[in-house]
Design an enzyme around this catalytic site. Sequence first.
Site, short mmCIF file in Angstrom:
data_model
loop_
_atom_site.label_atom_id
_atom_site.label_comp_id
_atom_site.label_asym_id
_atom_site.label_seq_id
_atom_site.Cartn_x
_atom_site.Cartn_y
_atom_site.Cartn_z
N CYS A 246 -92.39 -4.35 3.62
CA CYS A 246 -93.57 -4.09 2.79
C CYS A 246 -94.86 -4.10 3.64
CB CYS A 246 -93.63 -5.09 1.65
SG CYS A 246 -94.72 -4.56 0.30
N HIS A 331 -88.30 -4.02 -1.00
CA HIS A 331 -87.92 -5.43 -0.84
C HIS A 331 -86.40 -5.59 -0.84
CE1 HIS A 331 -91.88 -7.46 -1.26
NE2 HIS A 331 -92.19 -6.33 -1.84
N GLU A 333 -84.84 -8.26 -0.18
CA GLU A 333 -84.51 -9.57 -0.74
C GLU A 333 -84.49 -9.52 -2.27
OE1 GLU A 333 -88.88 -9.54 -1.18
OE2 GLU A 333 -87.47 -8.79 0.30
#
Length: 376
Positions: A246, A331, A333
């Site tokens: 990001c 993202h 994660e």
Amino acid sequence: MQAKLLLEDGTLFTGTAFGADRETVGEVVFNTGITGYQEVLSDPSYCGQIVTMTYPLIGNYGITRDDFEAIRPYVHGFVVRRHEEIPSNWRAEYSVDRLLKEYGIPGISGIDTRMLTRKLRHFGTMKGILATGSKSVEELQEMLGATPIVRDQVARTSTKQLFSSPGNGERIVLVDFGAKSGILRELTQRGCDVVVVPHHTTADEIRRLRPDGIQLSNGPGDPKDVPHAVKMLQELIGEIPIFGICLGHQLFALACGADTGRLKFGHRGGNHPVKELATGRCYITSQNHGYTVVEDSIAGTELEVTHINNNDKTIEGLKHKKYPAFTVQYHPEAAPGPHDSSYLFDQFIEMIHEHKRNLPKVPRQAELAAQLKGEQ
């Protein structure tokens, strides 16, 4: 109690107040996630923003400590269609209303969030003021004009001092620009010895930690407001393997000579399709950003585009043509969101192993002593 949301173009929304009783100014954005409002509230990337949830029912499963993505929320305001005051979930510890009150964040419910979202999509994100109480529209307009948008979001959300999460694997320096806890979880699950450092850490300070790899975190705001991070990366690219996420992706692009620009209304949600150019495969991703790497600026750099957004064709991934470094705009994660892209952390570890295998062999002690003796 009544609440008002006034946009800089003069549009006024009137609804019911919840959360803190106060006024706050911020950039008004929207998130399309169906679940995950707690992770959205606690994502540091929303620092300074008034977040609108497009899903109409918010608060129904409450708040639980285990689902936080940071120590505290950093949003400036919360906008929903319907706020559920009494959550129904065995994991719930308290309500959204209580969370917002604890951290001084005002909320507004009972407004047409579809209309607000359509306006932001058409005209772009804009400055707004969210206020509870009985202040007049004229008073709110004056406050809105006099209060600037914050520009030091990274400094507000980054850790203030170094800390570690020990492991037996590769040592990873996680540079915290406003990192979500999910990144640390993914690295520690792979046995990494993680050292988290503040956003202003220098290249020499990172070298002294003897890392095997550098993880660049997500974070809020404009990447051009963090020039010290660009300088740090320019010194370390090619020396230590790098993986950026990001804001880390955008900072890496700036360090390599590319440019970044502002998106009209950004990408915020858990269902954004991203195409991997090497395989043609489409991944469904979690995203939260208002800036992007400018495509035309890639020419003349050592960067190669690896992923694109299937909706608007913006750049979603880069890799360095010469050095061990790659980044993604989304993202992996994914908290909340799909787990399609968690393999990227494994790819990062493998890149570190490959880099080690390609390092020049260090002479054995006896050979080095003989070499020194011969030179004498």
